[in-house]
Design a protein around this motif. Structure first.
Motif, PDB file in Angstrom:
ATOM      1  N   ASN A 149       0.822  -1.214   0.000  1.00 15.13           N
ATOM      2  CA  ASN A 149       0.000   0.000   0.000  1.00 15.13           C
ATOM      3  C   ASN A 149       0.857   1.265   0.000  1.00 15.13           C
ATOM      4  O   ASN A 149       0.523   2.264   0.653  1.00 15.13           O
ATOM      5  N   LEU A 150       1.944   1.230  -0.755  1.00 15.70           N
ATOM      6  CA  LEU A 150       2.826   2.389  -0.875  1.00 15.70           C
ATOM      7  C   LEU A 150       2.389   3.180  -2.110  1.00 15.70           C
ATOM      8  O   LEU A 150       3.025   3.153  -3.164  1.00 15.70           O
ATOM      9  N   THR A 151       1.285   3.890  -1.982  1.00 14.46           N
ATOM     10  CA  THR A 151       0.633   4.509  -3.138  1.00 14.46           C
ATOM     11  C   THR A 151       1.458   5.625  -3.773  1.00 14.46           C
ATOM     12  O   THR A 151       1.453   5.798  -4.991  1.00 14.46           O
ATOM     13  N   GLU A 152       2.147   6.412  -2.958  1.00 17.20           N
ATOM     14  CA  GLU A 152       2.930   7.520  -3.508  1.00 17.20           C
ATOM     15  C   GLU A 152       4.112   7.006  -4.329  1.00 17.20           C
ATOM     16  O   GLU A 152       4.384   7.504  -5.422  1.00 17.20           O
ATOM     17  N   PHE A 153       4.801   6.013  -3.791  1.00 14.23           N
ATOM     18  CA  PHE A 153       5.921   5.442  -4.527  1.00 14.23           C
ATOM     19  C   PHE A 153       5.423   4.751  -5.793  1.00 14.23           C
ATOM     20  O   PHE A 153       6.048   4.816  -6.851  1.00 14.23           O
ATOM     21  N   ASP A 154       4.282   4.098  -5.685  1.00 12.08           N
ATOM     22  CA  ASP A 154       3.723   3.411  -6.852  1.00 12.08           C
ATOM     23  C   ASP A 154       3.298   4.392  -7.934  1.00 12.08           C
ATOM     24  O   ASP A 154       3.306   4.053  -9.121  1.00 12.08           O
ATOM     25  N   ALA A 155       2.930   5.610  -7.561  1.00 15.33           N
ATOM     26  CA  ALA A 155       2.569   6.620  -8.557  1.00 15.33           C
ATOM     27  C   ALA A 155       3.766   6.909  -9.460  1.00 15.33           C
ATOM     28  O   ALA A 155       3.613   7.098 -10.678  1.00 15.33           O
ATOM     29  N   TRP A 156       4.962   6.969  -8.878  1.00 15.85           N
ATOM     30  CA  TRP A 156       6.173   7.150  -9.680  1.00 15.85           C
ATOM     31  C   TRP A 156       6.398   5.946 -10.598  1.00 15.85           C
ATOM     32  O   TRP A 156       6.713   6.106 -11.790  1.00 15.85           O
ATOM     33  N   ILE A 157       6.232   4.734 -10.045  1.00 16.80           N
ATOM     34  CA  ILE A 157       6.398   3.518 -10.855  1.00 16.80           C
ATOM     35  C   ILE A 157       5.431   3.524 -12.033  1.00 16.80           C
ATOM     36  O   ILE A 157       5.796   3.228 -13.172  1.00 16.80           O
ATOM     37  N   GLN A 158       4.175   3.898 -11.757  1.00 18.15           N
ATOM     38  CA  GLN A 158       3.162   3.931 -12.817  1.00 18.15           C
ATOM     39  C   GLN A 158       3.518   4.962 -13.883  1.00 18.15           C
ATOM     40  O   GLN A 158       3.272   4.750 -15.081  1.00 18.15           O
ATOM     41  N   GLY A 159       4.097   6.069 -13.462  1.00 17.56           N
ATOM     42  CA  GLY A 159       4.517   7.078 -14.419  1.00 17.56           C
ATOM     43  C   GLY A 159       5.566   6.531 -15.377  1.00 17.56           C
ATOM     44  O   GLY A 159       5.523   6.794 -16.584  1.00 17.56           O
ATOM     45  N   GLU A 160       6.521   5.769 -14.844  1.00 17.50           N
ATOM     46  CA  GLU A 160       7.551   5.179 -15.695  1.00 17.50           C
ATOM     47  C   GLU A 160       6.987   4.070 -16.578  1.00 17.50           C
ATOM     48  O   GLU A 160       7.409   3.905 -17.726  1.00 17.50           O
ATOM     49  N   LEU A 161       6.025   3.345 -16.082  1.00 17.72           N
ATOM     50  CA  LEU A 161       5.429   2.249 -16.853  1.00 17.72           C
ATOM     51  C   LEU A 161       4.508   2.744 -17.957  1.00 17.72           C
ATOM     52  O   LEU A 161       4.520   2.218 -19.081  1.00 17.72           O
ATOM     53  N   HIS A 162       3.704   3.758 -17.659  1.00 19.22           N
ATOM     54  CA  HIS A 162       2.638   4.159 -18.577  1.00 19.22           C
ATOM     55  C   HIS A 162       2.782   5.590 -19.099  1.00 19.22           C
ATOM     56  O   HIS A 162       2.002   5.994 -19.965  1.00 19.22           O
ATOM     57  N   GLY A 163       3.751   6.326 -18.598  1.00 16.80           N
ATOM     58  CA  GLY A 163       3.897   7.714 -18.993  1.00 16.80           C
ATOM     59  C   GLY A 163       3.268   8.643 -17.974  1.00 16.80           C
ATOM     60  O   GLY A 163       2.385   8.240 -17.205  1.00 16.80           O
ATOM     61  N   TYR A 164       3.717   9.878 -17.954  1.00 15.98           N
ATOM     62  CA  TYR A 164       3.242  10.874 -16.994  1.00 15.98           C
ATOM     63  C   TYR A 164       2.201  11.774 -17.638  1.00 15.98           C
ATOM     64  O   TYR A 164       2.197  11.977 -18.852  1.00 15.98           O
ATOM     65  N   MET A 165       1.324  12.313 -16.802  1.00 11.50           N
ATOM     66  CA  MET A 165       0.375  13.303 -17.282  1.00 11.50           C
ATOM     67  C   MET A 165       1.148  14.563 -17.684  1.00 11.50           C
ATOM     68  O   MET A 165       2.129  14.928 -17.040  1.00 11.50           O
ATOM     69  N   CYS A 166       0.727  15.213 -18.764  1.00  9.28           N
ATOM     70  CA  CYS A 166       1.390  16.434 -19.189  1.00  9.28           C
ATOM     71  C   CYS A 166       1.351  17.479 -18.080  1.00  9.28           C
ATOM     72  O   CYS A 166       0.343  17.633 -17.397  1.00  9.28           O
ATOM     73  N   GLU A 167       2.471  18.157 -17.885  1.00  4.82           N
ATOM     74  CA  GLU A 167       2.621  19.175 -16.845  1.00  4.82           C
ATOM     75  C   GLU A 167       2.433  18.589 -15.447  1.00  4.82           C
ATOM     76  O   GLU A 167       1.938  19.244 -14.530  1.00  4.82           O
ATOM     77  N   ALA A 168       2.842  17.315 -15.283  1.00  3.19           N
ATOM     78  CA  ALA A 168       2.791  16.683 -13.964  1.00  3.19           C
ATOM     79  C   ALA A 168       3.661  17.457 -12.980  1.00  3.19           C
ATOM     80  O   ALA A 168       4.768  17.878 -13.306  1.00  3.19           O
ATOM     81  N   GLU A 169       3.160  17.644 -11.777  1.00  2.00           N
ATOM     82  CA  GLU A 169       3.873  18.451 -10.789  1.00  2.00           C
ATOM     83  C   GLU A 169       5.133  17.754 -10.284  1.00  2.00           C
ATOM     84  O   GLU A 169       6.099  18.414  -9.919  1.00  2.00           O
ATOM     85  N   ASN A 170       5.107  16.432 -10.232  1.00  2.00           N
ATOM     86  CA  ASN A 170       6.234  15.698  -9.684  1.00  2.00           C
ATOM     87  C   ASN A 170       6.993  14.926 -10.758  1.00  2.00           C
ATOM     88  O   ASN A 170       7.345  13.763 -10.570  1.00  2.00           O
ATOM     89  N   LEU A 171       7.243  15.549 -11.873  1.00  2.00           N
ATOM     90  CA  LEU A 171       8.020  14.907 -12.917  1.00  2.00           C
ATOM     91  C   LEU A 171       9.473  14.818 -12.449  1.00  2.00           C
ATOM     92  O   LEU A 171      10.055  15.820 -12.034  1.00  2.00           O
ATOM     93  N   PRO A 172      10.088  13.614 -12.494  1.00  2.00           N
ATOM     94  CA  PRO A 172      11.459  13.466 -12.006  1.00  2.00           C
ATOM     95  C   PRO A 172      12.439  14.374 -12.736  1.00  2.00           C
ATOM     96  O   PRO A 172      12.272  14.678 -13.917  1.00  2.00           O
ATOM     97  N   ALA A 173      13.476  14.782 -12.026  1.00  2.00           N
ATOM     98  CA  ALA A 173      14.457  15.704 -12.588  1.00  2.00           C
ATOM     99  C   ALA A 173      15.127  15.132 -13.830  1.00  2.00           C
ATOM    100  O   ALA A 173      15.437  15.866 -14.769  1.00  2.00           O
ATOM    101  N   TYR A 174      15.344  13.800 -13.855  1.00  2.00           N
ATOM    102  CA  TYR A 174      16.027  13.201 -15.009  1.00  2.00           C
ATOM    103  C   TYR A 174      15.165  13.211 -16.265  1.00  2.00           C
ATOM    104  O   TYR A 174      15.650  12.903 -17.354  1.00  2.00           O
ATOM    105  N   ARG A 175      13.881  13.567 -16.121  1.00  2.00           N
ATOM    106  CA  ARG A 175      13.006  13.654 -17.291  1.00  2.00           C
ATOM    107  C   ARG A 175      12.926  15.087 -17.829  1.00  2.00           C
ATOM    108  O   ARG A 175      12.158  15.357 -18.735  1.00  2.00           O
ATOM    109  N   HIS A 176      13.691  15.986 -17.269  1.00  2.00           N
ATOM    110  CA  HIS A 176      13.865  17.309 -17.853  1.00  2.00           C
ATOM    111  C   HIS A 176      15.141  17.231 -18.684  1.00  2.00           C
ATOM    112  O   HIS A 176      16.246  17.413 -18.174  1.00  2.00           O
ATOM    113  N   MET A 177      14.996  16.918 -19.954  1.00  2.00           N
ATOM    114  CA  MET A 177      16.150  16.605 -20.789  1.00  2.00           C
ATOM    115  C   MET A 177      16.646  17.834 -21.541  1.00  2.00           C
ATOM    116  O   MET A 177      15.880  18.522 -22.212  1.00  2.00           O
TER     117      MET A 177
END
Length: 295
Positions: A34-62
């Protein structure tokens, strides 16, 4: 004991680690704990992030090299900035990790690029005082994708080590009550989250390869519809609007008759020139982008 957490650690340390497979396994663990916050990051990497996501990882600012497509010289270096002074050499990348890996594998010349939407490119060209419209794109080294993959693996490894330190191991893919309770006290902060890159570049399209041009919109039949929609929003005179519509209908007829590409290109160029003279810059920029994808 067959620990799913230790098993994930071993997979992460393999030279040929399948990053998508370990992400799926991490998703399984996060859901069970039930680690929902951490899983949100995993889901972002698996399925892509919502545009203008507030918590986009720094390494995805290319970061990359900004270029403009000169009609005569092709892609040339460009040094541009927004009115706020923000440089345009960094772009947020929202695609799933698997999509990025695929782009990196198919890229020619060891780079891929983001082509900015016509409206955005036109605005930037105006600010820079460019004599004509030029497509604006950010060329990014495929090494940035490799870095993103390694960051994901590092983050997952640190997470499994944290789980292990708390005695959360998961025997036979299940976690007992003590492990589940211990998980509640775990920090779910992702170490690689960074600041959001501001600035609306919605509509940017990722393109891999060295000589590819962006295909912004699909079938040719859709071109007429989209140009007409854009044209109807332009603030031009009634006479100019009627003339533009007639020119567009003529192009539509040529398309339906399967005229040679050169004929279609000439007709589109004529419409583009007329629109620029009439003040319909946005639609003219749209046509330029369409032509670059078609010819």
């Amino acid at each position: 004991m067959n620990s799913i957490v230790l098993e994930l650690q071993r997979e992460l340390l393999q030279k040929d680690c399948d990053v998508m497979q370990v992400l799926r396994k991490a998703h399984l663990i996060a859901v069970k704990l039930n680690l929902t916050e951490f899983d949100a990051w995993i889901q972002g990497e698996l399925h892509g992030y919502m545009c203008e996501a507030e918590n986009l990882p720094a390494y995805r600012h290319m970061k990359g090299e900004l270029k403009a497509k000169n009609p005569r010289l092709g892609w040339i270096p460009a040094i541009l900035s927004t009115q706020s002074g923000q440089t345009l050499d960094t772009v947020p990348v929202y695609e799933s990790l698997s999509a990025l890996i695929d782009i990196g594998q198919k890229a020619k010349g060891n780079y891929f690029y983001y082509s900015y939407p016509p409206e955005f490119s036109m605005k930037i060209c105006r600010q820079a005082g460019a004599p004509t419209y030029m497509e604006i794109a950010l060329f990014i080294s495929t090494h940035r994708i490799v870095e993103a993959v390694e960051q994901v693996k590092n983050c997952l490894l640190e997470w499994t080590l944290n789980l292990e330190s708390k005695g959360i191991l998961g025997e036979n893919m299940t976690f007992n009550e003590t492990e589940t309770e211990s998980a509640k006290g775990l920090s779910q902060q992702i170490n690689y989250y960074g600041p959001v890159v501001h600035g609306n570049v919605t509509g940017s399209q990722i393109v891999s390869g060295s000589d590819n041009t962006a295909t912004f919109y699909g079938a040719e039949a859709e071109i007429i519809h989209e140009v007409k929609e854009s044209l109807e929003k332009e603030a031009i005179s009634e006479d100019d609007m009627e003339t533009a519509i007639e020119l567009l209908e003529d192009i539509s007829e040529k398309l339906s008759q399967n005229k040679k590409p050169g004929v279609i290109k000439a007709a589109l160029s004529g419409l583009k020139d007329f629109l620029l003279a009439a003040g319909a810059d946005i639609t003219a920029a749209l046509i330029v982008a369409k032509m670059q994808g078609m010819f």
